[in-house]
Design an enzyme around this catalytic site. Structure first.
Site, PDB file in Angstrom:
ATOM      1  N   HIS A 304       0.837  -1.197   0.000  1.00  0.00           N
ATOM      2  CA  HIS A 304       0.000   0.000   0.000  1.00  0.00           C
ATOM      3  C   HIS A 304       0.868   1.242   0.000  1.00  0.00           C
ATOM      4  CE1 HIS A 304      -3.172   2.835   1.132  1.00  0.00           C
ATOM      5  NE2 HIS A 304      -3.994   1.925   0.660  1.00  0.00           N
ATOM      6  N   ASP A 362      -8.051  -4.785  -0.296  1.00  0.00           N
ATOM      7  CA  ASP A 362      -8.605  -5.346  -1.526  1.00  0.00           C
ATOM      8  C   ASP A 362      -8.380  -6.845  -1.655  1.00  0.00           C
ATOM      9  OD1 ASP A 362      -9.759  -3.080  -2.535  1.00  0.00           O
ATOM     10  OD2 ASP A 362      -7.858  -2.344  -3.314  1.00  0.00           O
TER      11      ASP A 362
HETATM   12  N1  CMC Z   1       4.028  -7.328  -5.280  1.00  0.00           N
HETATM   13  C1  CMC Z   1       5.357  -7.442  -5.417  1.00  0.00           C
HETATM   14  N2  CMC Z   1       6.233  -6.503  -5.116  1.00  0.00           N
HETATM   15  C2  CMC Z   1       5.750  -5.355  -4.650  1.00  0.00           C
HETATM   16  C3  CMC Z   1       4.358  -5.138  -4.497  1.00  0.00           C
HETATM   17  C4  CMC Z   1       3.501  -6.191  -4.828  1.00  0.00           C
HETATM   18  N3  CMC Z   1       2.172  -6.075  -4.678  1.00  0.00           N
HETATM   19  N4  CMC Z   1       4.156  -3.902  -4.014  1.00  0.00           N
HETATM   20  C5  CMC Z   1       5.356  -3.348  -3.893  1.00  0.00           C
HETATM   21  N5  CMC Z   1       6.323  -4.223  -4.286  1.00  0.00           N
HETATM   22  C6  CMC Z   1       7.774  -4.025  -4.213  1.00  0.00           C
HETATM   23  C7  CMC Z   1       8.305  -3.186  -5.347  1.00  0.00           C
HETATM   24  O1  CMC Z   1       8.703  -3.942  -6.432  1.00  0.00           O
HETATM   25  C8  CMC Z   1       9.454  -2.474  -4.675  1.00  0.00           C
HETATM   26  O2  CMC Z   1      10.510  -3.386  -4.594  1.00  0.00           O
HETATM   27  P1  CMC Z   1      12.059  -2.865  -4.728  1.00  0.00           P
HETATM   28  O3  CMC Z   1      12.312  -2.035  -3.518  1.00  0.00           O
HETATM   29  O4  CMC Z   1      12.864  -4.117  -4.811  1.00  0.00           O
HETATM   30  O5  CMC Z   1      12.101  -2.071  -6.018  1.00  0.00           O
HETATM   31  C9  CMC Z   1       8.967  -2.250  -3.254  1.00  0.00           C
HETATM   32  O6  CMC Z   1       8.018  -3.310  -3.012  1.00  0.00           O
HETATM   33  C10 CMC Z   1       8.304  -0.906  -3.042  1.00  0.00           C
HETATM   34  O7  CMC Z   1       7.271  -0.778  -4.013  1.00  0.00           O
HETATM   35  P2  CMC Z   1       6.671   0.574  -4.548  1.00  0.00           P
HETATM   36  O8  CMC Z   1       6.089   0.306  -5.896  1.00  0.00           O
HETATM   37  O9  CMC Z   1       7.680   1.658  -4.406  1.00  0.00           O
HETATM   38  O10 CMC Z   1       5.537   0.833  -3.499  1.00  0.00           O
HETATM   39  P3  CMC Z   1       4.373   1.851  -3.697  1.00  0.00           P
HETATM   40  O11 CMC Z   1       4.080   2.416  -2.375  1.00  0.00           O
HETATM   41  O12 CMC Z   1       4.652   2.802  -4.804  1.00  0.00           O
HETATM   42  O13 CMC Z   1       3.196   0.908  -4.205  1.00  0.00           O
HETATM   43  C11 CMC Z   1       1.135  -0.161  -4.413  1.00  0.00           C
HETATM   44  C12 CMC Z   1       2.020   0.708  -3.539  1.00  0.00           C
HETATM   45  C13 CMC Z   1      -0.208  -0.388  -3.721  1.00  0.00           C
HETATM   46  C14 CMC Z   1       0.870   0.546  -5.754  1.00  0.00           C
HETATM   47  C15 CMC Z   1       1.853  -1.501  -4.673  1.00  0.00           C
HETATM   48  O14 CMC Z   1       2.145  -2.118  -3.446  1.00  0.00           O
HETATM   49  C16 CMC Z   1       1.066  -2.442  -5.582  1.00  0.00           C
HETATM   50  O15 CMC Z   1       1.183  -2.335  -6.799  1.00  0.00           O
HETATM   51  N6  CMC Z   1       0.271  -3.369  -4.992  1.00  0.00           N
HETATM   52  C17 CMC Z   1      -0.562  -4.249  -5.771  1.00  0.00           C
HETATM   53  C18 CMC Z   1      -1.831  -3.537  -6.201  1.00  0.00           C
HETATM   54  C19 CMC Z   1      -2.824  -3.368  -5.061  1.00  0.00           C
HETATM   55  O16 CMC Z   1      -3.097  -4.302  -4.307  1.00  0.00           O
HETATM   56  N7  CMC Z   1      -3.400  -2.171  -4.944  1.00  0.00           N
HETATM   57  C20 CMC Z   1      -4.421  -1.870  -3.948  1.00  0.00           C
HETATM   58  C21 CMC Z   1      -3.939  -0.956  -2.886  1.00  0.00           C
HETATM   59  S1  CMC Z   1      -5.154  -0.713  -1.587  1.00  0.00           S
HETATM   60  C22 CMC Z   1      -6.395   0.233  -2.340  1.00  0.00           C
HETATM   61  C23 CMC Z   1      -6.780   1.505  -1.651  1.00  0.00           C
HETATM   62  O17 CMC Z   1      -6.417   1.774  -0.514  1.00  0.00           O
HETATM   63  O18 CMC Z   1      -7.511   2.297  -2.300  1.00  0.00           O
END
Ligand code: CMC
Length: 427
Positions: A304, A362
């Site tokens: 998240h 989710d």
């Molecule tokens: N699966 C695998 N790796 C992940 C995931 C995931 N779901 N989420 C983050 N990572 C890894 C990412 O590759 C990165 O690794 P590294 O440091 O080696 O490069 C690290 O974790 C940090 O990731 P980030 O992309 O910088 O994190 P973020 O805060 O930008 O992303 C997120 C948050 C929700 C977009 C992401 O975790 C994601 O894509 N999750 C899956 C989609 C999902 O479930 N979304 C619903 C969120 S809840 C809805 C709401 O509240 O409205």
């Protein structure tokens, strides 16, 4: 009040720092342009508070989500969705009398005008329910001329009741329409959430029994999705409303914004992923693909942007999910087996532990909906149903703010400077 000092080209500008009751202080830059002839740039609002609000507080590092000061788990475990909607809208939890009155008001506004049935019939049967919902909801302003005056508090209240009351009816109608079944009218003898379940799954041919346990689990899902401070759809509602547009139109805009996959669409993605994995035996291979960062492969429903230790909503829903599986006797559903095993494996895997990737709201809402027989195309409409309570509360707060102005962001212009016009024969 303390000030922040900004120095631009040797000139000092004092900017007041505003105190929050909780969370980061905010630097007030409203006079910056007047005093320095400069704007600030913050695409995506990474460091910008777009408004002042007393409704919802989030601390992502500590895993806190509160509505009007109450922890989300206390609300989800002790209140009904309508009590929480009242809290968001009115600012306080209702006493028994206020609760009964509110429930009565909502119950007696659930019916939509019969003309709406014809409106639905204009859509192709295979329409996505969000396409129907966005159009149908925005059209409510064509039906309720007596609650469009945003300066009249009674009309604001009436439109709020109407929206909270009618959104389940409109969602269920969108679903029934897409599967070619007759619309089911809202039954006043049922409470808010069981009434919605009945409109979704009953047919005119026979009595439908709504399981109280399943209805309670769904009530919790709705509570957890009811508000989430200034996210994209809520900000859309506020910006649309800042021009003085009527609330039905503003919430219609919010529904459109919610439809995007980066916002309301993630729970659908969880189900698509589970389907793709297919069996428990395929999980290790899938986890390897995630860890190898194969393009487009993520563990959907994990991680998240704001909650970096745990998602407080997921904790409540994990229990609710287990209640639903038990009630529906679904312990052996292959897709749920995949979900539960995936959760177990990921929570023990160093890759996910190290990156603080936990199941988010989710992950569980998707599998609860699936277990209840709600199809994936309905997941985002379910989110809209719940979030309507938050949207209307945020809209009302904005309209009632005496300092409210039309929202008018500025820009960093990087296009051409003035150019000579070239006539078409010379281009
Ligand atoms: N699966 C695998 N790796 C992940 C995931 C995931 N779901 N989420 C983050 N990572 C890894 C990412 O590759 C990165 O690794 P590294 O440091 O080696 O490069 C690290 O974790 C940090 O990731 P980030 O992309 O910088 O994190 P973020 O805060 O930008 O992303 C997120 C948050 C929700 C977009 C992401 O975790 C994601 O894509 N999750 C899956 C989609 C999902 O479930 N979304 C619903 C969120 S809840 C809805 C709401 O509240 O409205």
């Amino acid at each position: 009040m303390s000030n922040a000092k900004l120095t631009i080209n040797g000139k000092d500008v004092e900017l007041p720092i505003m105190q929050a009751t909780e969370g980061p202080e905010v630097i007030d830059i409203t006079k910056l342009y007047k005093e320095t002839d400069r704007f600030t740039l913050d695409p995506g609002f990474m460091s910008t508070a777009s408004c002042e609000s007393k409704i919802t507080f989030i601390d992502g590092d500590k895993g806190i989500l509160r509505y009007r000061g109450y922890d989300i788990d206390a609300l989800a475990n002790n209140c009904t969705f309508l009590e929480v909607a009242y809290l968001l809208l009115m600012g306080e939890l209702p006493n028994a009398e206020e609760k009964a009155k509110f429930e009565h008001e909502i119950t007696y506004h659930t019916l939509v005008q019969e003309q709406m049935n014809f409106f639905y019939r204009g859509f192709p049967r295979r329409s996505h329910p969000m396409a129907i919902l966005a159009g149908a909801f925005a059209s409510l302003s064509a039906f309720y001329h007596d609650s469009l005056d945003i300066r009249d508090p009674d009309q604001r209240q009436l439109s709020a009741y109407r929206m909270i009351a009618k959104i389940p009816t409109l969602c269920a109608m969108a679903y029934k329409y897409s599967i070619n079944q007759p619309f089911i009218y809202p039954k006043n003898k049922l409470e808010y959430t069981p009434r919605f379940i009945d409109m979704m799954f009953a047919t005119p041919c026979e009595e439908y029994h709504v399981s109280p346990k399943v209805a309670r689990a769904l009530d919790k899902v709705l509570i957890l999705h009811a508000d989430h401070e200034q996210n994209a759809s809520t900000s859309t509602v506020r910006l649309a409303g800042s021009s003085g547009a009527n609330p039905f139109a503003c919430i219609g805009a919010g529904i459109a914004s919610l439809w995007g996959p980066a916002h309301g669409g993630a729970n659908e993605a969880v189900l698509v992923m589970l389907d793709e994995i297919g069996t428990v035996g395929n999980i290790p291979k899938f986890i390897e693909r995630v860890k190898n960062k194969e393009e487009g492969v993520r563990l959907m429903g994990f991680g998240h942007r704001v909650y970096k230790n745990f998602d407080p909503r997921a904790q409540v829903l994990k229990e609710a999910a287990h209640d639903v599986f038990e009630e529906l006797g679904m312990q052996s559903d292959p897709l749920l087996d995949v979900a539960l095993e995936l959760e177990r494996v990921a929570l023990e895997d160093e890759y996910f532990v190290e990156r603080k990737l936990y199941p988010n709201v989710d992950f569980y809402s998707g599998i609860i909906y699936k277990a209840m027989g709600i199809p994936v195309e309905m997941f985002t409409p379910m989110f809209a149903l719940a979030r309507t309570a938050g949207w209307i509360s945020q809209w009302k707060e904005m309209i009632e703010d005496p300092l409210q102005k039309i929202g008018r962001p500025r820009q960093l212009y990087t296009g051409y400077k003035q150019r000579e016009f070239v006539s078409i024969d010379k281009r």
